[in-house]
Design a protein around this motif. Structure first.
Motif, short mmCIF file in Angstrom:
data_model
loop_
_atom_site.label_atom_id
_atom_site.label_comp_id
_atom_site.label_asym_id
_atom_site.label_seq_id
_atom_site.Cartn_x
_atom_site.Cartn_y
_atom_site.Cartn_z
N TRP A 50 0.80 -1.22 0.00
CA TRP A 50 0.00 0.00 0.00
C TRP A 50 0.84 1.28 0.00
O TRP A 50 0.48 2.23 -0.69
CB TRP A 50 -0.99 0.01 1.16
N PRO A 51 1.95 1.35 0.73
CA PRO A 51 2.75 2.58 0.65
C PRO A 51 3.23 2.88 -0.78
O PRO A 51 3.19 4.04 -1.21
CB PRO A 51 3.93 2.30 1.59
N ASP A 54 0.14 4.02 -2.73
CA ASP A 54 -0.22 5.39 -2.37
C ASP A 54 0.66 6.40 -3.09
O ASP A 54 0.18 7.43 -3.58
CB ASP A 54 -0.13 5.59 -0.86
N THR A 55 1.95 6.11 -3.19
CA THR A 55 2.86 7.01 -3.89
C THR A 55 2.49 7.11 -5.36
O THR A 55 2.47 8.21 -5.94
CB THR A 55 4.32 6.50 -3.75
N ILE A 57 -0.48 6.57 -6.65
CA ILE A 57 -1.76 7.28 -6.75
C ILE A 57 -1.52 8.78 -6.73
O ILE A 57 -2.04 9.53 -7.57
CB ILE A 57 -2.71 6.86 -5.60
N VAL A 58 -0.71 9.25 -5.78
CA VAL A 58 -0.44 10.69 -5.68
C VAL A 58 0.26 11.18 -6.94
O VAL A 58 -0.09 12.24 -7.49
CB VAL A 58 0.39 11.00 -4.42
N ARG A 90 -8.51 4.99 -0.50
CA ARG A 90 -7.15 5.42 -0.18
C ARG A 90 -7.04 6.94 -0.28
O ARG A 90 -6.42 7.58 0.56
CB ARG A 90 -6.13 4.77 -1.13
N ILE A 91 -7.65 7.53 -1.30
CA ILE A 91 -7.61 8.99 -1.47
C ILE A 91 -8.32 9.67 -0.31
O ILE A 91 -7.87 10.71 0.18
CB ILE A 91 -8.20 9.40 -2.82
N SER A 93 -8.32 8.88 2.67
CA SER A 93 -7.47 8.89 3.86
C SER A 93 -6.21 9.75 3.67
O SER A 93 -5.40 9.84 4.58
CB SER A 93 -7.07 7.47 4.24
N MET A 94 -6.07 10.35 2.51
CA MET A 94 -4.90 11.17 2.21
C MET A 94 -5.16 12.63 2.58
O MET A 94 -6.30 13.01 2.88
CB MET A 94 -4.54 11.05 0.73
#
Length: 124
Positions: A50-51, A54-55, A57-58, A90-91, A93-94
């Motif tokens: 997931w980390p 997440d990177t 995705i951003v 995920r977004i 929670s960002m």
């Protein structure tokens, strides 16, 4: 064999392929013999990348100005299958800036599509 594969963390689809059975018959057998509850709670949340996701995705949202469905497609293309709904979660929670970027990208995409549709109507 079914019990060993289920407790080993195999997906139902993979078990069906391994045993050369239909997916629904494998799922039914798992339920009938009571193994559907035997899976550990961590089985469903076992994804450990997931980390990295997440990177990505951003980066997709900020650098490539992608929409959420486009991000999910990109992740699938690079071998990290994630559902669109999971990307939305995920977004959520960002940080707020990332959430706002995702909203702006979606708005721009919808506006571009509407503009193309209007152009086609005018041309017709």
């Amino acid at each position: 064999m079914l019990e060993r594969l289920v407790l080993g963390g195999w997906h139902d689809e993979d078990i069906a392929d391994e045993m050369q059975r239909e997916l629904l018959s494998v799922r039914g057998a798992i339920q009938r013999i009571g193994l559907s509850k035997a899976r550990p709670a961590s089985f469903w949340n076992r994804r450990d990348d997931w980390p990295d996701i997440d990177t990505i995705i951003v980066d997709c949202l900020e650098a490539s100005l992608m929409t959420v469905p486009q991000v999910a497609e990109h992740l699938a293309r690079i071998g990290k299958r994630v559902s669109v709904q999971s990307v939305y979660r995920r977004i959520a929670s960002m940080p707020t800036e990332v959430q706002n970027r995702a909203k702006r990208n979606g708005s721009r995409r919808r506006a571009a599509v509407c503009s193309r549709i209007k152009g086609r109507r005018r041309a017709a």
